[in-house]
Design a protein around this motif. Structure first.
Motif, PDB file in Angstrom:
ATOM      1  N   GLN A   1      60.161 -81.354 -22.467  1.00 29.29           N
ATOM      2  CA  GLN A   1      61.505 -82.046 -23.587  1.00 29.29           C
ATOM      3  C   GLN A   1      61.560 -81.386 -24.705  1.00 29.29           C
ATOM      4  OE1 GLN A   1      60.559 -86.015 -24.344  1.00 29.29           O
ATOM      5  NE2 GLN A   1      60.740 -86.749 -22.515  1.00 29.29           N
ATOM      6  N   MET A   2      62.942 -81.176 -25.087  1.00 23.52           N
ATOM      7  CA  MET A   2      63.563 -80.187 -26.153  1.00 23.52           C
ATOM      8  C   MET A   2      64.407 -81.444 -26.880  1.00 23.52           C
ATOM      9  SD  MET A   2      65.611 -76.916 -26.115  1.00 23.52           S
ATOM     10  CE  MET A   2      64.368 -75.881 -25.518  1.00 23.52           C
ATOM     11  N   ASN A   3      64.211 -81.460 -27.980  1.00 25.31           N
ATOM     12  CA  ASN A   3      65.030 -82.481 -28.704  1.00 25.31           C
ATOM     13  C   ASN A   3      65.205 -83.941 -28.107  1.00 25.31           C
ATOM     14  OD1 ASN A   3      65.598 -80.255 -30.811  1.00 25.31           O
ATOM     15  ND2 ASN A   3      66.980 -79.499 -29.386  1.00 25.31           N
ATOM     16  N   GLY A   4      64.081 -84.345 -27.435  1.00 22.31           N
ATOM     17  CA  GLY A   4      64.157 -85.829 -26.969  1.00 22.31           C
ATOM     18  C   GLY A   4      65.009 -85.772 -25.741  1.00 22.31           C
ATOM     19  N   GLN A   5      65.217 -84.429 -25.213  1.00 24.47           N
ATOM     20  CA  GLN A   5      65.907 -84.557 -23.688  1.00 24.47           C
ATOM     21  C   GLN A   5      64.895 -83.958 -22.722  1.00 24.47           C
ATOM     22  OE1 GLN A   5      69.833 -82.802 -24.219  1.00 24.47           O
ATOM     23  NE2 GLN A   5      70.619 -84.955 -24.683  1.00 24.47           N
ATOM     24  N   LYS A   6      65.270 -84.078 -21.667  1.00 25.36           N
ATOM     25  CA  LYS A   6      64.394 -83.299 -20.346  1.00 25.36           C
ATOM     26  C   LYS A   6      64.909 -82.079 -20.205  1.00 25.36           C
ATOM     27  CE  LYS A   6      63.799 -87.860 -18.106  1.00 25.36           C
ATOM     28  NZ  LYS A   6      64.843 -88.375 -17.805  1.00 25.36           N
ATOM     29  N   GLU A   7      64.240 -81.017 -20.069  1.00 24.07           N
ATOM     30  CA  GLU A   7      64.693 -79.578 -20.037  1.00 24.07           C
ATOM     31  C   GLU A   7      63.652 -78.940 -19.367  1.00 24.07           C
ATOM     32  OE1 GLU A   7      67.498 -77.019 -20.655  1.00 24.07           O
ATOM     33  OE2 GLU A   7      67.519 -78.890 -21.748  1.00 24.07           O
TER      34      GLU A   7
ATOM     35  N   LYS B   1      68.629 -79.952 -17.049  1.00 25.53           N
ATOM     36  CA  LYS B   1      69.326 -79.060 -18.103  1.00 25.53           C
ATOM     37  C   LYS B   1      70.167 -79.980 -18.818  1.00 25.53           C
ATOM     38  CE  LYS B   1      72.213 -75.221 -18.821  1.00 25.53           C
ATOM     39  NZ  LYS B   1      72.950 -74.053 -18.172  1.00 25.53           N
ATOM     40  N   SER B   2      69.569 -80.323 -20.181  1.00 26.87           N
ATOM     41  CA  SER B   2      70.184 -81.130 -21.255  1.00 26.87           C
ATOM     42  C   SER B   2      70.145 -82.527 -20.685  1.00 26.87           C
ATOM     43  CB  SER B   2      71.618 -81.022 -21.486  1.00 26.87           C
ATOM     44  OG  SER B   2      71.842 -79.518 -22.148  1.00 26.87           O
ATOM     45  N   ASP B   3      69.081 -82.917 -20.086  1.00 22.54           N
ATOM     46  CA  ASP B   3      68.819 -84.313 -19.631  1.00 22.54           C
ATOM     47  C   ASP B   3      69.435 -84.654 -18.375  1.00 22.54           C
ATOM     48  OD1 ASP B   3      66.757 -86.277 -20.459  1.00 22.54           O
ATOM     49  OD2 ASP B   3      68.378 -87.612 -21.338  1.00 22.54           O
ATOM     50  N   LEU B   4      70.063 -83.709 -17.609  1.00 18.50           N
ATOM     51  CA  LEU B   4      70.819 -83.869 -16.406  1.00 18.50           C
ATOM     52  C   LEU B   4      70.021 -83.456 -15.315  1.00 18.50           C
ATOM     53  CD1 LEU B   4      74.424 -83.459 -17.557  1.00 18.50           C
ATOM     54  CD2 LEU B   4      73.168 -85.596 -17.297  1.00 18.50           C
ATOM     55  N   ASN B   5      70.014 -83.847 -14.325  1.00 16.22           N
ATOM     56  CA  ASN B   5      69.493 -83.052 -12.932  1.00 16.22           C
ATOM     57  C   ASN B   5      70.060 -82.007 -12.728  1.00 16.22           C
ATOM     58  OD1 ASN B   5      67.586 -85.470 -12.698  1.00 16.22           O
ATOM     59  ND2 ASN B   5      68.822 -86.140 -10.733  1.00 16.22           N
ATOM     60  N   GLU B   6      69.678 -80.870 -12.355  1.00 12.79           N
ATOM     61  CA  GLU B   6      70.250 -79.712 -12.151  1.00 12.79           C
ATOM     62  C   GLU B   6      69.671 -78.571 -11.127  1.00 12.79           C
ATOM     63  OE1 GLU B   6      73.325 -77.068 -12.435  1.00 12.79           O
ATOM     64  OE2 GLU B   6      73.344 -78.703 -13.929  1.00 12.79           O
ATOM     65  N   GLY B   7      70.292 -78.033 -10.286  1.00  9.37           N
ATOM     66  CA  GLY B   7      69.776 -77.166  -9.405  1.00  9.37           C
ATOM     67  C   GLY B   7      69.358 -78.024  -8.256  1.00  9.37           C
ATOM     68  N   LYS B   8      68.211 -77.378  -7.441  1.00  9.78           N
ATOM     69  CA  LYS B   8      67.482 -77.857  -6.180  1.00  9.78           C
ATOM     70  C   LYS B   8      66.371 -78.680  -6.722  1.00  9.78           C
ATOM     71  CE  LYS B   8      67.151 -75.050  -2.746  1.00  9.78           C
ATOM     72  NZ  LYS B   8      66.699 -74.127  -1.725  1.00  9.78           N
ATOM     73  N   TRP B   9      66.478 -79.904  -5.841  1.00  9.08           N
ATOM     74  CA  TRP B   9      65.225 -80.694  -6.091  1.00  9.08           C
ATOM     75  C   TRP B   9      64.818 -81.230  -4.689  1.00  9.08           C
ATOM     76  CZ3 TRP B   9      63.690 -84.395 -10.130  1.00  9.08           C
ATOM     77  CH2 TRP B   9      64.289 -84.152 -11.423  1.00  9.08           C
ATOM     78  N   LYS B  10      63.335 -81.124  -4.694  1.00 10.84           N
ATOM     79  CA  LYS B  10      62.480 -81.178  -3.401  1.00 10.84           C
ATOM     80  C   LYS B  10      61.689 -82.424  -3.302  1.00 10.84           C
ATOM     81  CE  LYS B  10      62.500 -76.187  -3.062  1.00 10.84           C
ATOM     82  NZ  LYS B  10      61.430 -75.095  -3.358  1.00 10.84           N
ATOM     83  N   THR B  11      61.488 -82.894  -2.380  1.00 15.37           N
ATOM     84  CA  THR B  11      60.815 -84.395  -2.182  1.00 15.37           C
ATOM     85  C   THR B  11      59.713 -84.068  -1.026  1.00 15.37           C
ATOM     86  OG1 THR B  11      62.511 -85.617  -3.151  1.00 15.37           O
ATOM     87  CG2 THR B  11      60.880 -86.777  -2.105  1.00 15.37           C
TER      88      THR B  11
ATOM     89  N   GLU C   1      74.565 -80.601  -9.576  1.00 16.95           N
ATOM     90  CA  GLU C   1      75.068 -79.900 -10.381  1.00 16.95           C
ATOM     91  C   GLU C   1      75.429 -80.836 -11.640  1.00 16.95           C
ATOM     92  OE1 GLU C   1      78.615 -77.798  -8.588  1.00 16.95           O
ATOM     93  OE2 GLU C   1      77.177 -76.877  -7.490  1.00 16.95           O
ATOM     94  N   LYS C   2      74.965 -80.912 -12.767  1.00 11.90           N
ATOM     95  CA  LYS C   2      75.133 -81.644 -13.808  1.00 11.90           C
ATOM     96  C   LYS C   2      75.171 -83.169 -13.577  1.00 11.90           C
ATOM     97  CE  LYS C   2      78.350 -78.469 -16.177  1.00 11.90           C
ATOM     98  NZ  LYS C   2      79.678 -77.959 -16.551  1.00 11.90           N
ATOM     99  N   ASN C   3      74.011 -83.321 -12.717  1.00 11.70           N
ATOM    100  CA  ASN C   3      73.597 -84.540 -12.606  1.00 11.70           C
ATOM    101  C   ASN C   3      74.071 -85.100 -11.476  1.00 11.70           C
ATOM    102  OD1 ASN C   3      71.240 -86.369 -13.520  1.00 11.70           O
ATOM    103  ND2 ASN C   3      72.663 -88.003 -14.202  1.00 11.70           N
ATOM    104  N   GLU C   4      75.231 -84.668 -10.681  1.00  7.25           N
ATOM    105  CA  GLU C   4      75.881 -85.131  -9.569  1.00  7.25           C
ATOM    106  C   GLU C   4      75.357 -84.475  -8.161  1.00  7.25           C
ATOM    107  OE1 GLU C   4      80.303 -84.970  -7.654  1.00  7.25           O
ATOM    108  OE2 GLU C   4      80.066 -85.079  -9.708  1.00  7.25           O
ATOM    109  N   MET C   5      74.849 -85.270  -7.369  1.00  9.38           N
ATOM    110  CA  MET C   5      74.259 -84.453  -6.187  1.00  9.38           C
ATOM    111  C   MET C   5      75.533 -84.151  -5.387  1.00  9.38           C
ATOM    112  SD  MET C   5      71.993 -85.982  -3.206  1.00  9.38           S
ATOM    113  CE  MET C   5      72.842 -87.454  -2.688  1.00  9.38           C
ATOM    114  N   VAL C   6      75.335 -82.678  -4.930  1.00  6.01           N
ATOM    115  CA  VAL C   6      76.504 -82.039  -4.170  1.00  6.01           C
ATOM    116  C   VAL C   6      75.934 -81.715  -2.886  1.00  6.01           C
ATOM    117  CG1 VAL C   6      77.529 -81.226  -6.121  1.00  6.01           C
ATOM    118  CG2 VAL C   6      75.654 -79.692  -5.320  1.00  6.01           C
TER     119      VAL C   6
END
Length: 75
Positions: free
Chosen positions: A14-20, A39-49, A63-68
């Motif tokens: 966390q940085m300044n109260g946001q997930k980073e 990035k700035s509290d938003l999901n960014e890039g590749k996520w694996k489960t 990309e900026k919290n939107e699944m593409v």
């Protein structure tokens, strides 16, 4: 964060109260559950489960919290 039994549940920067940066979430048995980045509290890039046995089940791209993109793997 931790489960009641003391097992690690998640790790996040966390940085300044946001997930980073890198996020890791674990199943109660200790196996990796989910890994991705913020990035700035938003999901960014590749996520694996992964499932509880350690097999990759899903890959998503954000990309900026939107699944593409989403790719399900064999269970």
């Amino acid at each position: 964060g931790y489960y009641e039994d003391g097992q690690l549940m998640y790790s996040v920067n966390q940085m300044n109260g946001q997930k980073e940066g890198k996020w890791l979430y674990y199943h109660p048995n200790g196996q990796k559950w989910e890994q991705g980045s913020f990035k700035s509290d938003l999901n960014e890039g590749k996520w694996k489960t992964w499932n509880e046995k350690g097999k990759k089940t899903l890959v998503r791209k954000f990309e900026k919290n939107e699944m593409v993109k989403e790719a399900k793997k064999g269970n």
